[in-house]
Scaffold this motif. Structure first.
Motif: not given
Length: 607
Positions: A318-320, A353-359, A371-373, A396-400
């Motif tokens: 179940f771990v994502s 990290v997801a918040a950084l990506m959304m911003a 998906q990108a995360l 975080a760096a790669a995700a952004v």
């Protein structure tokens, strides 16, 4: 009370952040422990259960189902989830088993208790090692999370903490049903700081998303018997829907493990339908759990400074995702700081990290962020997704970089749908379950069910199923059609399935010389309050002369958005296309004699 204060500076290419680190003892206050019961494995709330009807089930039809057990329901925000209060002395387990056999209900379960996933508090850690480990300092050159709201579902948050106060927005107390979101255990303050303590302010710690907003939602109460804060499925699910209705893009729940809870999954799907994501902690029992994986929740395990799974982190299929969760230096209740351990802190690190990506790319919906995360995570352990790290440790760096480089590709492929039941030419009466399969190259966002051309229900979560009250249609053949939509707005209707509505003949009573009785109408959803994203509007009407002569219209601010014959109207309202502020939804139902009475509800659209 003793306190230790240290300072340590570090510099990114554009940012210098001074951190004063300290520790303090936590004082715990709270409410008395509820009289719960146990099945030998878990504890559950007395006197209440959780229920969700299939799409299209009207409120009074659900009331009739619950009345047989003395149940009274409370709606969770604008979702279809319901908290059902039972009479004193009721057998919660027996009622759940009976209700699960009712095909009109999608979900029925006990209200389970959950504990926070805190491991131990180490007050002597003096370094935020996890920031550089996940490349957050590099990502800060692009984004620090401005414009994104993270809902922290926990024991409350110390909103007066100097490192949290600048980022706070209004929240709610689901445990006590009031606006007191102060922290009764200290856990929520630490979790909030790990995700979004204010950065670059010369004070305290730097968080992953230091310019994101914090929405405090208290879901827990202090349990003096265990010395910890404990929450329920009902308060967690209610908190998620409340946050989603008020524009939060991310929710973090550091209680659990939650991944196998159907009610919380449904609430998370509700938030995903509005473009959001829900992060949950994997747990701290150190065991390999056999929980079935879910796409509704992002379950996060904990890693240490060496990218190893911590010994106490729960793991399993179940771990994502994995994130740092050992010795995370963060805010503590009372204005101090401390080092904390647990998947409770891995989860908000990933949420940050997801918040950084959304911003960094506000045009992307939750599905694309997720998906990108996953694709940008550092693959640890066995190649690909595994039971210890999921898709890998957050980067975080790669995700952004991934979301900034994301170029929208026009999706022109239409989804496909098929009505799998009831069978063509079969007879139906009363509440009939309609099941639909829908597929798409990217993903189906919703399915509308129509009866003789009028939309009667909308479902935004797979598996798609409806509870259609055939009594709202005249006896005879009725054509059912399912229309599937994707995120790009592509849609396609299924082949019609005609069924015979046979609700029995009604012996007419002598009619007055003139019909002067107006139809009775209601709007089941939304209720008065705040809304955001996609809102499923459902309205219906009944009349003493039956549904055959009813003609209904649905309006938003005097703009007609739906009309048709029969007693039901449904509409999927994209509030992003409307201005923020107050809007009025009006439903008009007229009978053959021209009698009609409007029904309306006022809501406030937020971003």
């Amino acid at each position: 009370m003793s306190k230790i204060a240290l300072t340590n500076g570090f510099t990114t290419s554009r940012t210098r952040i001074a951190m004063a680190l300290g520790a303090t003892l936590l004082s715990m206050t709270g409410v008395a422990r509820a009289a719960d019961f146990s099945d030998g494995v878990h504890e559950y709330a007395r006197g209440r259960i959780l229920v969700e009807g299939r799409a299209g089930l009207a409120g009074d039809d659900l009331d009739k189902i619950l009345k047989a057990h003395g149940g009274k329901r409370r709606k969770m925000g604008q979702s279809n989830l319901q908290i059902v209060d039972l009479p004193a002395g009721a057998n919660e387990t027996a009622i759940v088993e009976k209700l699960r056999r009712n095909p009109a209900l999608r979900l029925v379960e006990l209200d389970r208790k959950y504990k926070s996933t805190l491991a131990v508090n180490d007050p002597y850690i003096g370094s935020e090692w996890h920031i550089a480990k996940i490349g957050a300092d590099i990502a800060w050159d692009t984004t620090q999370g401005a414009g994104v709201t993270i809902a922290i579902l926990d024991s409350g948050v110390d909103g007066t903490h100097p490192d949290l106060a600048p980022n706070m927005v209004a929240g709610y107390n689901m445990a006590s049903n009031n606006t007191d979101t102060s922290d009764v255990c200290g856990h929520g303050t630490a979790v909030a700081g790990a995700a979004a303590a204010r950065s670059n302010n010369g004070t305290g710690v730097a968080s992953v998303a230091g310019q994101a907003k914090i929405m405090p939602i208290r879901i827990a109460s202090y349990d003096s018997a265990t010395g910890s804060c404990q929450a329920y499925s009902s308060t967690i699910a209610n908190g998620i829907t409340w946050a989603a209705d008020r524009g939060a893009r991310i929710a973090n729940v550091s209680y659990g493990p939650l991944a196998g809870n159907a009610t919380i999954q449904s609430a998370a799907n509700y938030m995903k339908s509005k473009g959001g994501l829900v992060f949950v902690s994997a747990g701290n029992n150190g065991l390999n759990e056999s929980t079935t994986p879910t796409t509704s929740l992002i379950a996060v395990s904990a890693t240490d400074q060496y990218d190893k799974k911590t010994s106490w982190s729960t793991h399993g299929a179940f771990v994502s995702l994995a994130a740092p969760g050992a010795s995370i230096w963060t805010t503590s209740k009372g204005g101090s700081y401390g080092g904390w351990n647990g998947t409770s802190f891995a989860s908000p690190v990933a949420a940050g990290v997801a918040a950084l990506m959304m911003a960094a790319n506000p045009s992307l919906d939750g599905a694309k962020i997720e998906q990108a995360l996953f694709s940008s995570a550092v693959d640890l352990g066995a190649a690909g997704r595994d039971s210890s790290f999921g898709y890998g440790r957050v980067n975080a760096a790669a995700a952004v970089r991934a979301v900034r480089a994301s170029v929208p590709v026009a999706d022109t492929q239409k989804p496909a749908s098929t009505i799998t039941s009831p069978a063509a030419s079969s007879s139906v009466s009363g509440l009939a379950t309609v099941n639909v399969t829908a597929t798409d190259n990217v993903g189906v966002t919703r399915v509308d069910l129509s009866a003789n051309g009028t939309i009667v229900a909308t479902d935004a979560a797979s598996p798609f199923s409806f509870s259609w009250n055939s009594a709202n249609s005249a006896n005879g053949m009725v054509a059912l059609v399912a229309t599937a939509y994707d995120a790009a707005g592509n849609f396609m209707a299924s082949a019609p399935v005609s069924v015979n509505v046979a609700n029995g003949s009604v012996t007419p009573t002598p009619a007055p010389a003139k019909d002067i009785t107006a139809p009775v109408s209601s709007i089941d959803n939304p209720v008065a309050g705040t809304v955001s994203g996609i809102v499923a509007i459902s309205a219906r009407a009944t009349d003493d002369s039956g549904p055959a002569g009813l003609f209904t219209r649905l309006y938003i601010d005097n703009t007609m958005v739906g009309q048709g014959y029969g007693g039901v109207q449904s509409y999927s309202w994209n509030t992003a296309l409307w201005s923020t502020g107050t809007h009025t939804i009006q439903f008009n139902a007229a009978d053959a004699a021209g009698n009609w009475v409007p029904k309306q509800v006022t809501v406030t659209v937020v971003r």
